[in-house]
Design a protein around this motif. Sequence first.
Motif, PDB file in Angstrom:
ATOM      1  N   THR A 857      48.413   8.779  48.290  1.00 33.52           N
ATOM      2  CA  THR A 857      47.041   9.040  48.739  1.00 33.52           C
ATOM      3  C   THR A 857      46.777   8.259  50.025  1.00 33.52           C
ATOM      4  O   THR A 857      47.415   7.225  50.273  1.00 33.52           O
ATOM      5  CB  THR A 857      46.002   8.620  47.687  1.00 33.52           C
ATOM      6  N   MET A 859      43.534   7.536  50.657  1.00 34.60           N
ATOM      7  CA  MET A 859      42.190   6.996  50.430  1.00 34.60           C
ATOM      8  C   MET A 859      42.199   5.478  50.588  1.00 34.60           C
ATOM      9  O   MET A 859      43.122   4.805  50.140  1.00 34.60           O
ATOM     10  CB  MET A 859      41.738   7.372  49.005  1.00 34.60           C
ATOM     11  N   ILE A 861      41.808   1.612  50.166  1.00 32.00           N
ATOM     12  CA  ILE A 861      41.840   0.772  48.962  1.00 32.00           C
ATOM     13  C   ILE A 861      40.625  -0.135  48.977  1.00 32.00           C
ATOM     14  O   ILE A 861      40.538  -1.063  49.773  1.00 32.00           O
ATOM     15  CB  ILE A 861      43.140  -0.039  48.878  1.00 32.00           C
ATOM     16  N   ARG A 877      41.262   7.028  43.540  1.00 33.16           N
ATOM     17  CA  ARG A 877      42.433   7.121  44.433  1.00 33.16           C
ATOM     18  C   ARG A 877      43.550   7.923  43.766  1.00 33.16           C
ATOM     19  O   ARG A 877      44.154   8.795  44.385  1.00 33.16           O
ATOM     20  CB  ARG A 877      42.956   5.721  44.786  1.00 33.16           C
TER      21      ARG A 877
END
Length: 913
Positions: A857, A859, A861, A877
């Motif tokens: 991913t 996305m 953190i 995520r």
Amino acid sequence: MSVWVTWPALTKLGTLGIFAGLLTLAAEREALLKNNLFDLENFDGYNAQINCDARSLTARTEDGTCNILSNPAEGSALKRFGRNINPAYTQGETTTLLTPNPRDVSISLLARDEFKPATSVNFIAASWIQFMTHDWFHHGANAVDDPITFPRPANDPKGSGTMSVQRTQPDPTRTGADAGKPRTYRNHTTHWWDGSQLYGSDKATSDKVRSFVDGKLKVNADGTLPKELISGKPVTGFNENWWVGLSMLHQLFTLEHNAIATKLKQKYPEKNDQWLYDRARLINSALMAKIHTVEWTPAIIANPITERAMYSNWWGLLGQGGPRDDFQADVRKLQEDLAKSDSFVKRILGFDPNVAGSIGNGSINHALTGIVGSTAPNNAGVPFSLTEEFVSVYRMHPLMRDNINVYNVGSNQVSRSIPIQNTRDGDAENILNAERADRLWYSFGITHPGSLTLNNFPNFLRDLSIPLVGNVDLAATDVLRDRERGVPRYNEFRRQIGLKPITKFEDLTKDATTLAQLKRLYNNDIEKIDALVGQLAETVRPEGFAFGETAFQIFIVSASRRLMADRFFTKDYTAEVYTPEGIDWVEHTTMVDVLRRHNPQLHSSLVGVDNAFKPWGLNIPADYESWPAANKQANLWVNGALRTQIPADQLPALKKTDALGLLGSILWNKVKTRSDVAEAGYKKPIHAHGVMAKVKFVPTGNNAYTGLFKGSDYGLLRLSVTEDPKGKDFMPGLAWKAFVDGKPSENVSALYTLSGQGSNHNFFANEMSQYVLPEADNMGSSIIFSAVTLKPTLLLMNDFAKVTQTGAAVSKPVAPTQVYFVPRSEVRSRFSTAAHDFRQDLLTLTEGTKLYDVYATSMEIKTSILPSIAKRYATERRNSAVKIGEMELTSPFIASEFGDSGVFFKHQRNEDK
Ligand code: HEM
């Protein structure tokens, strides 16, 4: 003051010290050439019968005649051995011949109590030197009549009675004109370094080994040598004292001859068999001489001074190109120093080599200009021959092991141990064929010979069965031979070759038992110590030396002289005589190349091996990083993991974190700390035990990420567990190393959670990721992890995106933030959840198994100090992640010491981005 030579200490003074040592040796050699060459032959009678034809001008003759055109018999077969020691001191012994009893010397001082290995070299080095001596010399079959008979000593385990040793074949050419000379013996091979062990020392033998087609030697279709009908030994130039190590070398260099002939035939199709054979012999012989000079010798006397001395012997320090270049800078430094009025080198040497006529002047010129390629052969004014003293110092029988341990290529598990006496004579070829050359070379490459010390003479050689002769004690024979042939006892030997005599037994050794035996046998008289015994007893040795300074003194003079005196290593070491291809072959081939050429299966085992005579194993040479990914993977896998494999039934206990033995010094000595290999002695503080396999990452279609995310064929995957400080939770982890052509590898590690997966021992129960949530309550683990920078609990994979496996830099890298290794259905529930050793499960997985689907991913953190929110972010995520590829095994998993304590997986920490 010490009786031992002092030049080895000069190495401590840096490069100039090393050169000062080199100049000292060069000066020593000059003195030896002046004072220690004695010729005992009458050449004139022979020369009258020798006609040096046109061929002999550019080819080595079968019997070694016509090398020196002005004295054609010089150095040829059946000419007398010369002497390094003044003949006045070399009258063979008569009244003292049996004192002390040679069998007692054999039993008390030579017999091997336990095998003492020489760990700086491998077993190839032992067979190599015997192979060389068979080129250089042989005294011929011993005399059958009138053997030397003497009583067995009281301590003889074979009981009482007498034993006998046949005398050396006497010289039938002695006439009244030789009166006053010491006993003379003839060399039954040519004295030259001409490959006569392969090609023979007479026309009849040479005709037997030649195929008479395209310059080649006879080889069977399967690459083996034709065998003699009755003995079963191969048909070759010299096949006495035979065992499998010699079968290997003779086969190898016969094949090398044929490879050279093939190359020449391609280049010179119009040339006939004789022309091709003569050139191939010249080239192959020079190659063996070069390998001996710049590879074997520096391995066996691994000292920076002698290493350079050997290089200068072959290349000359002022040469150009290839390995010569390495010395240029050093030589310039030396020259600059010598030009100074306060020269450091002159001061430590205590003489001014620049003053004409001083001891060092000629030596320096010699050292600096080298020998090979010099304009004229130089026999130092004494016809060239090998000497009795030279033969004597090469009696290196303690090099022999008791057994040959045979390993599969790459493995460290002995598959068969064969007593060497069962590999002798006709058995040698059978064993070579049955076990296969590549496995035997590998086995010799990783095992050691015996060290040249007292009480290390293999016992099978002390009870050696010789056809038509019976059982022989070779140790007793070796001692007797020196006495019989007039090689002086140890202390006189030293005096005569310019070394200081010892003054007491304690100079040799401090070992109380040995001292007691020496004093008993030699009746407290140091002058009576046998030459061989004294040499083996020398415990003070120049650093890196596998033998002592007494033998070395003979080497200094002989090693150079074999080259200096020979027309084909001096005036005629040219492209005209050898062909340009021939010179190129000699200069650019190493023993590793020869082994590889004829044993392709050894490719991986030889990766990184720069000297075939030093123990093979994991080498990480300076240019390691520049290698292709495939070679780096092969090196670590074959020479690291397979070489230290731990059998499935001997896995180290999981609970102990410090139970690992270090890898043997063999492996560690040369391992330099690079990112793929840990520093010697490193132990993984966590994840101490696991298994490792070769792995590839196969990307799915068009994943969004760059660099190695687009594919990695050459990787290592290590699966392991952390020892839970509380001792109950199962805590799996993964480490993946992806190799890159010409650049450092990329590495990542992944866990399920810091605290593991409770009591579930199925390694594939959960997916793993390079980011795990911090766990405030898991103090124990955090402390351990902090030691290996797993804290913070995030590892980055940015660098994976920046480079492709071919080493190309990615201009716009795209990396995921989090990656998930998701066990595939075929492994997810394959193994038990109950407590057991997970490694046994993994060891059953075979090459081709797909272990993980890899999800990723982009996305961000996000974290939160509130565990519930942090968890929600994590779930979001994970839900956004898509499959980007699969991890597939390209080998089975194995457990290995290298996998547990050698391989190093660098972490890319958050701070490193
Ligand atoms: C299985 C291995 C070996 C066997 C069976 C063997 C056997 C023998 C035998 C039977 C002799 C003749 C002894 C005599 O004078 O009556 C001999 C001599 C000798 N061996 Fe070995 N040997 C072996 C390995 C080696 C090795 C590894 C070396 C290392 C250099 C070596 C160097 C010599 C030398 C220098 C001589 C004296 C040759 C001469 O007098 O012309 N041998 N060996």
